[in-house]
Design an enzyme around this catalytic site. Structure first.
Site, PDB file in Angstrom:
ATOM      1  N   TYR A  53      10.451  40.760  53.112  1.00  0.00           N
ATOM      2  CA  TYR A  53      10.158  40.027  51.868  1.00  0.00           C
ATOM      3  C   TYR A  53      10.150  40.947  50.651  1.00  0.00           C
ATOM      4  CZ  TYR A  53       9.757  35.839  54.506  1.00  0.00           C
ATOM      5  OH  TYR A  53      10.092  34.770  55.313  1.00  0.00           O
ATOM      6  N   ARG A  56      13.759  41.081  49.677  1.00  0.00           N
ATOM      7  CA  ARG A  56      14.190  39.812  49.041  1.00  0.00           C
ATOM      8  C   ARG A  56      13.672  39.770  47.596  1.00  0.00           C
ATOM      9  NH1 ARG A  56      15.910  40.087  53.245  1.00  0.00           N
ATOM     10  NH2 ARG A  56      17.673  40.604  51.948  1.00  0.00           N
ATOM     11  N   GLN A  86      13.767  24.054  48.071  1.00  0.00           N
ATOM     12  CA  GLN A  86      13.396  24.767  49.295  1.00  0.00           C
ATOM     13  C   GLN A  86      13.463  26.266  49.039  1.00  0.00           C
ATOM     14  OE1 GLN A  86      15.537  22.834  52.875  1.00  0.00           O
ATOM     15  NE2 GLN A  86      16.662  22.108  51.086  1.00  0.00           N
ATOM     16  N   ASP A  89      13.035  31.541  45.376  1.00  0.00           N
ATOM     17  CA  ASP A  89      13.314  32.289  44.144  1.00  0.00           C
ATOM     18  C   ASP A  89      12.779  31.510  42.938  1.00  0.00           C
ATOM     19  OD1 ASP A  89      15.372  30.495  42.984  1.00  0.00           O
ATOM     20  OD2 ASP A  89      16.653  31.151  44.622  1.00  0.00           O
ATOM     21  N   HIS A 104       8.695  25.557  49.956  1.00  0.00           N
ATOM     22  CA  HIS A 104       8.561  26.631  50.943  1.00  0.00           C
ATOM     23  C   HIS A 104       7.927  27.906  50.388  1.00  0.00           C
ATOM     24  CE1 HIS A 104      11.980  24.591  53.439  1.00  0.00           C
ATOM     25  NE2 HIS A 104      10.820  23.985  53.568  1.00  0.00           N
ATOM     26  N   GLY A 170      23.362  22.189  47.603  1.00  0.00           N
ATOM     27  CA  GLY A 170      23.369  23.450  48.343  1.00  0.00           C
ATOM     28  C   GLY A 170      22.336  23.571  49.442  1.00  0.00           C
ATOM     29  N   THR A 171      22.223  22.531  50.241  1.00  0.00           N
ATOM     30  CA  THR A 171      21.327  22.639  51.397  1.00  0.00           C
ATOM     31  C   THR A 171      22.040  22.102  52.625  1.00  0.00           C
ATOM     32  OG1 THR A 171      19.295  21.845  52.432  1.00  0.00           O
ATOM     33  CG2 THR A 171      20.135  20.522  50.617  1.00  0.00           C
ATOM     34  N   SER A 172      21.873  22.811  53.744  1.00  0.00           N
ATOM     35  CA  SER A 172      22.516  22.387  54.986  1.00  0.00           C
ATOM     36  C   SER A 172      21.783  21.187  55.596  1.00  0.00           C
ATOM     37  CB  SER A 172      22.520  23.546  55.982  1.00  0.00           C
ATOM     38  OG  SER A 172      21.186  23.962  56.213  1.00  0.00           O
TER      39      SER A 172
HETATM   40  P1  NAD Z   1      21.007  27.038  54.288  1.00  0.00           P
HETATM   41  O1  NAD Z   1      21.321  28.496  54.250  1.00  0.00           O
HETATM   42  O2  NAD Z   1      20.667  26.407  55.568  1.00  0.00           O
HETATM   43  O3  NAD Z   1      22.261  26.237  53.703  1.00  0.00           O
HETATM   44  C1  NAD Z   1      22.904  26.625  52.531  1.00  0.00           C
HETATM   45  C2  NAD Z   1      23.836  25.512  52.086  1.00  0.00           C
HETATM   46  O4  NAD Z   1      24.379  25.903  50.849  1.00  0.00           O
HETATM   47  C3  NAD Z   1      25.011  25.250  53.037  1.00  0.00           C
HETATM   48  O5  NAD Z   1      25.122  23.861  53.275  1.00  0.00           O
HETATM   49  C4  NAD Z   1      26.209  25.770  52.261  1.00  0.00           C
HETATM   50  O6  NAD Z   1      27.389  25.000  52.487  1.00  0.00           O
HETATM   51  C5  NAD Z   1      25.757  25.613  50.845  1.00  0.00           C
HETATM   52  N1  NAD Z   1      26.385  26.506  49.875  1.00  0.00           N
HETATM   53  C6  NAD Z   1      26.816  27.777  50.043  1.00  0.00           C
HETATM   54  N2  NAD Z   1      27.317  28.272  48.891  1.00  0.00           N
HETATM   55  C7  NAD Z   1      27.170  27.270  47.967  1.00  0.00           C
HETATM   56  C8  NAD Z   1      27.474  27.160  46.594  1.00  0.00           C
HETATM   57  N3  NAD Z   1      28.028  28.170  45.904  1.00  0.00           N
HETATM   58  N4  NAD Z   1      27.181  25.996  45.959  1.00  0.00           N
HETATM   59  C9  NAD Z   1      26.625  24.955  46.629  1.00  0.00           C
HETATM   60  N5  NAD Z   1      26.319  25.001  47.941  1.00  0.00           N
HETATM   61  C10 NAD Z   1      26.583  26.144  48.592  1.00  0.00           C
HETATM   62  O7  NAD Z   1      19.886  26.795  53.211  1.00  0.00           O
HETATM   63  P2  NAD Z   1      18.763  25.682  53.091  1.00  0.00           P
HETATM   64  O8  NAD Z   1      19.301  24.345  53.487  1.00  0.00           O
HETATM   65  O9  NAD Z   1      18.178  25.868  51.753  1.00  0.00           O
HETATM   66  O10 NAD Z   1      17.660  26.036  54.194  1.00  0.00           O
HETATM   67  C11 NAD Z   1      17.311  27.336  54.505  1.00  0.00           C
HETATM   68  C12 NAD Z   1      15.898  27.799  54.217  1.00  0.00           C
HETATM   69  O11 NAD Z   1      16.071  29.116  53.749  1.00  0.00           O
HETATM   70  C13 NAD Z   1      15.151  27.109  53.137  1.00  0.00           C
HETATM   71  O12 NAD Z   1      13.974  26.740  53.707  1.00  0.00           O
HETATM   72  C14 NAD Z   1      14.855  28.167  52.047  1.00  0.00           C
HETATM   73  O13 NAD Z   1      13.448  28.262  51.862  1.00  0.00           O
HETATM   74  C15 NAD Z   1      15.269  29.461  52.630  1.00  0.00           C
HETATM   75  N6  NAD Z   1      16.099  30.335  51.752  1.00  0.00           N
HETATM   76  C16 NAD Z   1      15.843  30.436  50.420  1.00  0.00           C
HETATM   77  C17 NAD Z   1      16.642  31.238  49.602  1.00  0.00           C
HETATM   78  C18 NAD Z   1      16.342  31.325  48.136  1.00  0.00           C
HETATM   79  O14 NAD Z   1      15.175  31.182  47.743  1.00  0.00           O
HETATM   80  N7  NAD Z   1      17.344  31.510  47.253  1.00  0.00           N
HETATM   81  C19 NAD Z   1      17.707  31.954  50.145  1.00  0.00           C
HETATM   82  C20 NAD Z   1      17.926  31.856  51.528  1.00  0.00           C
HETATM   83  C21 NAD Z   1      17.137  31.027  52.307  1.00  0.00           C
END
Ligand code: NAD
Length: 229
Positions: A53, A56, A86, A89, A104, A170-172
């Site tokens: 962390y 990050r 989620q 940042d 989260h 941008g969430t899976s």
């Molecule tokens: P995930 O990594 O599971 O999915 C990311 C999604 O983003 C995918 O569906 C992908 O196709 C899409 N993606 C990739 N590049 C993109 C772009 N340029 N524009 C739009 N979409 C794009 O992430 P999630 O669904 O957020 O779940 C993962 C967990 O990880 C969350 O709980 C979150 O808390 C955590 N997380 C947070 C951060 C952050 O704070 N930035 C980074 C990584 C993970």
């Protein structure tokens, strides 16, 4: 004013240089969830979890919001906008959005390990083992780890149920309970999903899938919504 709720995930921050978890090159190729993002990992190896962390957080200080974060702030000119993210940042806040709910947790904050109400904004990027809360217990990252309860999920469900327009970016949609929030959105509400890898969701009524990166897809959608209102 119409209410827009926006559910965002790691993909919205990808173009700011913050890695997602599940894409190729994502964080989970370098780390195992069980080693760095669970309470058990923290108990077993706090130094490793803390360092994960810290790295990050350090990276976040070098990152800037991108066009998608800024565009969402523009929506506030004509709509009541509530972001449910989620992400841990702070790029939505720095992009100008006024109402951001962090499902989260938040990377720049830490909290007490004996009293979860004691939350502090960390000065700088580094939390050290040995840094304590005012009650004398070790501070931990203010993150909802896998397997932990998501305290704000009910608030997020209420916001989702009240929305007049719903945008997902941008969430899976793999991480529950966040992924289940779409089920609270009313059938007749127009829904938009911006994600280059979005899977079809034929059961979802009034859904438009925009298979573009957030940095281009979101500003275009925002312009369309503002022009229409
Ligand atoms: P995930 O990594 O599971 O999915 C990311 C999604 O983003 C995918 O569906 C992908 O196709 C899409 N993606 C990739 N590049 C993109 C772009 N340029 N524009 C739009 N979409 C794009 O992430 P999630 O669904 O957020 O779940 C993962 C967990 O990880 C969350 O709980 C979150 O808390 C955590 N997380 C947070 C951060 C952050 O704070 N930035 C980074 C990584 C993970």
């Amino acid at each position: 004013m119409k209410k827009i709720a926006v559910l965002t995930g790691a993909g919205i921050s990808a173009e700011s240089g913050i890695k997602t978890f599940r894409d190729s090159n994502g964080l989970w190729e370098e780390y195992r969830v069980e080693d760095v993002a669970t309470y058990e990992a923290w108990v077993r190896n706090p130094a490793l979890v803390n360092e994960f962390y810290n790295q990050r957080r350090k990276q976040l200080y070098d990152a800037e919001p991108n066009a998608a974060h800024y565009a969402l702030a523009e929506l506030e000119k004509k709509f009541e906008v509530q972001i449910i993210t989620q992400n841990v940042d702070d790029l939505h806040e720095r992009g100008g959005s006024s109402h951001v709910l962090h499902l989260h947790g938040e990377l720049k904050k830490v909290r007490s390990t004996i009293d979860p109400q004691l939350v502090y904004t960390l000065d700088g990027w580094e939390l050290k083992l040995g840094d304590k809360c005012e009650k004398g217990s070790q501070l931990r990252p203010h993150i909802v780890w896998f397997g932990e309860a998501v305290p704000l999920i009910e608030v997020a469900a209420e916001i989702s149920a009240e929305a007049d327009i719903y945008i997902v970016i941008g969430t899976s949609l793999n991480v529950y309970p966040a992924a289940g929030l779409l089920n609270y959105v009313r059938d007749e509400v127009p829904k938009y999903l911006v994600d280059p890898n979005a899977s079809p969701m034929p059961w979802m009524r009034n859904l438009k899938i925009i298979r573009e990166k957030a940095g281009t897809g979101v500003p275009a959608l925002v312009n369309e919504l503002l022009a229409r209102e």
